[in-house]
Design a protein around this motif. Structure first.
Motif, PDB file in Angstrom:
ATOM      1  N   LEU A  29     -34.423  58.190   6.829  1.00 22.61           N
ATOM      2  CA  LEU A  29     -33.491  58.505   5.793  1.00 22.61           C
ATOM      3  C   LEU A  29     -33.550  57.560   4.370  1.00 22.61           C
ATOM      4  O   LEU A  29     -33.442  58.215   3.577  1.00 22.61           O
ATOM      5  CB  LEU A  29     -32.011  58.171   6.526  1.00 22.61           C
ATOM      6  CG  LEU A  29     -31.538  58.817   7.458  1.00 22.61           C
ATOM      7  CD1 LEU A  29     -30.233  58.250   8.246  1.00 22.61           C
ATOM      8  CD2 LEU A  29     -30.963  60.233   6.843  1.00 22.61           C
ATOM      9  N   GLN A  30     -34.291  56.549   4.649  1.00 19.94           N
ATOM     10  CA  GLN A  30     -34.294  55.745   3.389  1.00 19.94           C
ATOM     11  C   GLN A  30     -35.592  56.464   2.430  1.00 19.94           C
ATOM     12  O   GLN A  30     -35.535  56.507   1.479  1.00 19.94           O
ATOM     13  CB  GLN A  30     -35.129  54.396   3.645  1.00 19.94           C
ATOM     14  CG  GLN A  30     -35.066  53.377   2.612  1.00 19.94           C
ATOM     15  CD  GLN A  30     -33.886  53.233   1.889  1.00 19.94           C
ATOM     16  OE1 GLN A  30     -32.963  52.644   2.527  1.00 19.94           O
ATOM     17  NE2 GLN A  30     -33.928  53.462   0.403  1.00 19.94           N
ATOM     18  N   LEU A  31     -36.652  56.979   3.238  1.00 17.29           N
ATOM     19  CA  LEU A  31     -37.536  57.857   2.326  1.00 17.29           C
ATOM     20  C   LEU A  31     -36.895  59.103   1.575  1.00 17.29           C
ATOM     21  O   LEU A  31     -37.358  59.410   0.652  1.00 17.29           O
ATOM     22  CB  LEU A  31     -38.806  58.256   3.548  1.00 17.29           C
ATOM     23  CG  LEU A  31     -39.498  57.250   4.230  1.00 17.29           C
ATOM     24  CD1 LEU A  31     -40.622  57.903   5.127  1.00 17.29           C
ATOM     25  CD2 LEU A  31     -40.419  56.526   2.905  1.00 17.29           C
ATOM     26  N   VAL A  32     -36.045  59.642   2.289  1.00 17.42           N
ATOM     27  CA  VAL A  32     -35.447  60.758   1.815  1.00 17.42           C
ATOM     28  C   VAL A  32     -34.552  60.189   0.567  1.00 17.42           C
ATOM     29  O   VAL A  32     -34.696  60.947  -0.387  1.00 17.42           O
ATOM     30  CB  VAL A  32     -34.370  61.471   2.698  1.00 17.42           C
ATOM     31  CG1 VAL A  32     -33.326  62.527   2.089  1.00 17.42           C
ATOM     32  CG2 VAL A  32     -35.166  62.146   3.776  1.00 17.42           C
ATOM     33  N   GLN A  33     -33.686  59.120   0.658  1.00 16.97           N
ATOM     34  CA  GLN A  33     -33.201  58.639  -0.243  1.00 16.97           C
ATOM     35  C   GLN A  33     -33.981  58.185  -1.555  1.00 16.97           C
ATOM     36  O   GLN A  33     -33.635  58.543  -2.718  1.00 16.97           O
ATOM     37  CB  GLN A  33     -32.209  57.483   0.044  1.00 16.97           C
ATOM     38  CG  GLN A  33     -31.377  56.774  -1.106  1.00 16.97           C
ATOM     39  CD  GLN A  33     -30.568  55.493  -0.932  1.00 16.97           C
ATOM     40  OE1 GLN A  33     -31.270  54.639   0.005  1.00 16.97           O
ATOM     41  NE2 GLN A  33     -29.383  55.512  -1.212  1.00 16.97           N
TER      42      GLN A  33
END
Length: 82
Positions: A29-33
């Motif tokens: 999720l952090q990579l997507v953000q």
């Protein structure tokens, strides 16, 4: 049960589900953000992401989940409006 309280209870469950997510899923999720922040801010991949997130006033994913869970629980317990 009052509809607003029911909605708030579902919201608490929703954020608790994310709070209990694995480190691997939080990292995804952090990579997507990070990618979304780079697109919005037109920054390059090699640029540091912290200043980009800060300029957009975005919290890292794990901190956002903890904040939303704590805020939702507080509002539920204090019986404020939904």
């Amino acid at each position: 049960m009052i509809p607003g309280i029911r909605h708030r209870a579902l919201e608490v469950y929703y954020y608790y589900y994310y709070y209990r997510a694995t480190v691997k899923n939080i990292h995804k999720l952090q990579l997507v953000q990070n990618t979304a922040a780079r697109v919005v801010n037109l920054s390059r991949r090699r640029d540091h992401i912290k200043p980009v997130l800060k300029s957009l006033h975005w919290l890292p994913v794990n901190e956002r989940i903890a904040l939303k869970l704590a805020t939702t629980v507080f509002k539920t317990l204090s019986c404020s409006e939904p």
